[in-house]
Design a protein around this motif. Structure first.
Motif, PDB file in Angstrom:
ATOM      1  N   VAL A   1      -6.860   5.984   3.007  1.00 41.74           N
ATOM      2  CA  VAL A   1      -7.604   4.856   2.448  1.00 41.74           C
ATOM      3  C   VAL A   1      -7.915   3.808   3.514  1.00 41.74           C
ATOM      4  CG1 VAL A   1      -5.591   3.481   1.772  1.00 41.74           C
ATOM      5  CG2 VAL A   1      -7.706   3.325   0.432  1.00 41.74           C
TER       6      VAL A   1
ATOM      7  N   GLN B   1       1.215   6.739  -6.891  1.00 42.14           N
ATOM      8  CA  GLN B   1       0.133   7.662  -7.234  1.00 42.14           C
ATOM      9  C   GLN B   1       0.550   9.108  -7.008  1.00 42.14           C
ATOM     10  OE1 GLN B   1      -2.949   7.090  -8.680  1.00 42.14           O
ATOM     11  NE2 GLN B   1      -2.828   9.328  -8.800  1.00 42.14           N
ATOM     12  N   TRP B   2       1.319   9.364  -5.952  1.00 42.38           N
ATOM     13  CA  TRP B   2       1.784  10.732  -5.691  1.00 42.38           C
ATOM     14  C   TRP B   2       2.687  11.213  -6.823  1.00 42.38           C
ATOM     15  CZ3 TRP B   2       3.318   9.152  -0.050  1.00 42.38           C
ATOM     16  CH2 TRP B   2       2.148   9.030   0.708  1.00 42.38           C
TER      17      TRP B   2
ATOM     18  N   LEU C   1       0.811  -1.213   0.000  1.00 46.21           N
ATOM     19  CA  LEU C   1       0.000   0.000   0.000  1.00 46.21           C
ATOM     20  C   LEU C   1       0.848   1.268   0.000  1.00 46.21           C
ATOM     21  CD1 LEU C   1      -2.765   1.276  -0.017  1.00 46.21           C
ATOM     22  CD2 LEU C   1      -2.845   1.055   2.479  1.00 46.21           C
ATOM     23  N   PRO C   2       1.895   1.382   0.829  1.00 48.76           N
ATOM     24  CA  PRO C   2       2.726   2.596   0.748  1.00 48.76           C
ATOM     25  C   PRO C   2       3.353   2.782  -0.633  1.00 48.76           C
ATOM     26  CG  PRO C   2       3.164   1.427   2.799  1.00 48.76           C
ATOM     27  CD  PRO C   2       2.311   0.525   1.957  1.00 48.76           C
TER      28      PRO C   2
ATOM     29  N   PRO D   1      -2.425   6.084   6.052  1.00 48.96           N
ATOM     30  CA  PRO D   1      -3.157   6.355   4.806  1.00 48.96           C
ATOM     31  C   PRO D   1      -4.644   6.616   5.033  1.00 48.96           C
ATOM     32  CG  PRO D   1      -1.753   4.411   4.591  1.00 48.96           C
ATOM     33  CD  PRO D   1      -1.780   4.763   6.038  1.00 48.96           C
TER      34      PRO D   1
ATOM     35  N   LEU E   1       0.718   4.106  -2.948  1.00 48.10           N
ATOM     36  CA  LEU E   1       0.442   5.524  -2.689  1.00 48.10           C
ATOM     37  C   LEU E   1       1.560   6.402  -3.250  1.00 48.10           C
ATOM     38  CD1 LEU E   1      -0.881   5.331   0.980  1.00 48.10           C
ATOM     39  CD2 LEU E   1      -2.216   5.753  -1.088  1.00 48.10           C
ATOM     40  N   GLU E   2       2.802   5.987  -3.053  1.00 45.62           N
ATOM     41  CA  GLU E   2       3.918   6.785  -3.567  1.00 45.62           C
ATOM     42  C   GLU E   2       3.880   6.864  -5.088  1.00 45.62           C
ATOM     43  OE1 GLU E   2       7.493   5.127  -1.829  1.00 45.62           O
ATOM     44  OE2 GLU E   2       7.495   6.739  -0.351  1.00 45.62           O
TER      45      GLU E   2
END
Length: 307
Positions: A177, A38-39, A31-32, A175, A35-36
């Motif tokens: 999420v 996506q960032w 998940l991290p 997160p 997210l990274e």
């Protein structure tokens, strides 16, 4: 259909906890990274947005900015898919695809003696520990609350708290999420009357008190020191715990988290293991305080405090 007493027994939920813990290892690891990625995709989009640059800087974007955004976007797409299911699990050292019988919770790690079957690289002890801890927490919830529908909900709460604890410890990120669905889940469960002893009003005020208490501390600290003492994810996590456990649980959770966090921080400082920037994430200790209140019971915790 098996009776509820069997499905929600400590043994059954303990076994389920092993399986859920195995999935949580995937969530904690991927998940991290998701997210990274996506960032960075957001950064690429922003670099290509000439109108946004013009509105922000009152000037035209430099010629190379759009090309940089395009190149970054192309690089991200070349990485291939990344989700909780893709790609399949592989050994990070040799790329060996982990087969189903090498991925049985706890058992496979023991059979393989904690090493990759292909290259012999050591598999971190953390993976089976997450599985075992999740299993023990599920069993403890079942033992504490009995074979009632709320038991399944509390196991879901515990699973998310385990994931948040490990992610925050690794990355200092909680997160949205995970924290926001946890918050809404508590409010909805209370509204449907599924949380024993936590009516909707107590849940609602728990969410409000949880968020505003740490939000106030954050701004007081920032205004007096000019520094940020915690992240907004901590506010949302405590709000979620308040939604599940009632407003009365907020102060005990914060006190337990503060004491335990201070002790762990001092030990890490004394042993030289404190991370760069010299801080310890607060989320794991908030989650731990919430688990204590859940398993011990709010009346008992309040009695400990003389209330």
């Amino acid at each position: 259909m098996p009776p509820l007493e069997l499905v929600l027994s400590p043994w059954a939920l303990g076994l389920l906890g092993l399986v859920i813990g195995s999935f949580l290892n995937v969530v904690i690891h991927r998940l991290p990274a998701m997210l990274e990625r996506q960032w960075w995709a957001d950064v690429a989009g922003q670099l290509r947005d000439r109108d946004s640059f013009r509105r922000t800087f009152s000037a035209e974007a430099p010629p190379g900015l759009h090309q940089a955004g395009t190149a970054l976007s192309r690089t991200i797409r070349a990485l291939g898919p990344l989700s909780l299911t893709q790609p399949g699990s592989r050994c990070p050292s040799c790329g060996h695809r982990i087969r189903w019988f090498e991925n049985i919770p706890l058992v496979s790690w023991l059979v393989l003696r904690g090493r990759c079957s292909a290259c012999g690289t050591r598999i971190s002890l953390r993976y089976p520990l997450v599985e075992v801890v999740t299993a023990l927490l599920f069993a403890a919830v079942a033992w504490r609350t009995g074979p009632v529908p709320a038991t399944a909900l509390y196991c879901a709460l515990v699973a998310v708290l385990v994931a948040l604890t490990m992610i925050d410890w690794d990355t200092t990120v909680l997160p949205d999420v995970l924290t926001l669905p946890l918050l809404w889940g508590g409010l909805v469960a209370a509204g449907l009357g599924l949380l024993p002893g936590v009516p909707l009003l107590a849940s609602l005020w728990g969410a409000v008190a949880g968020y505003l208490s740490l939000w106030s501390v954050y701004w007081l600290f920032k205004l007096t020191t000019g520094k940020e003492g915690m992240g907004f994810g901590d506010f949302k996590l405590l709000a979620a715990l308040g939604a599940w456990l009632s407003w009365q649980a907020i102060l005990p959770i914060v006190l337990m988290a503060s004491v335990l966090g201070a002790v762990v921080g001092l030990v890490m400082k004394a042993t030289g293991s404190l991370r760069e920037g010299r801080f310890v994430p607060f989320g794991p200790f908030l989650a731990g305080g919430g688990v204590v209140v859940l398993l011990v019971g709010l009346p008992t915790v309040l009695d400990w405090m003389g209330w």
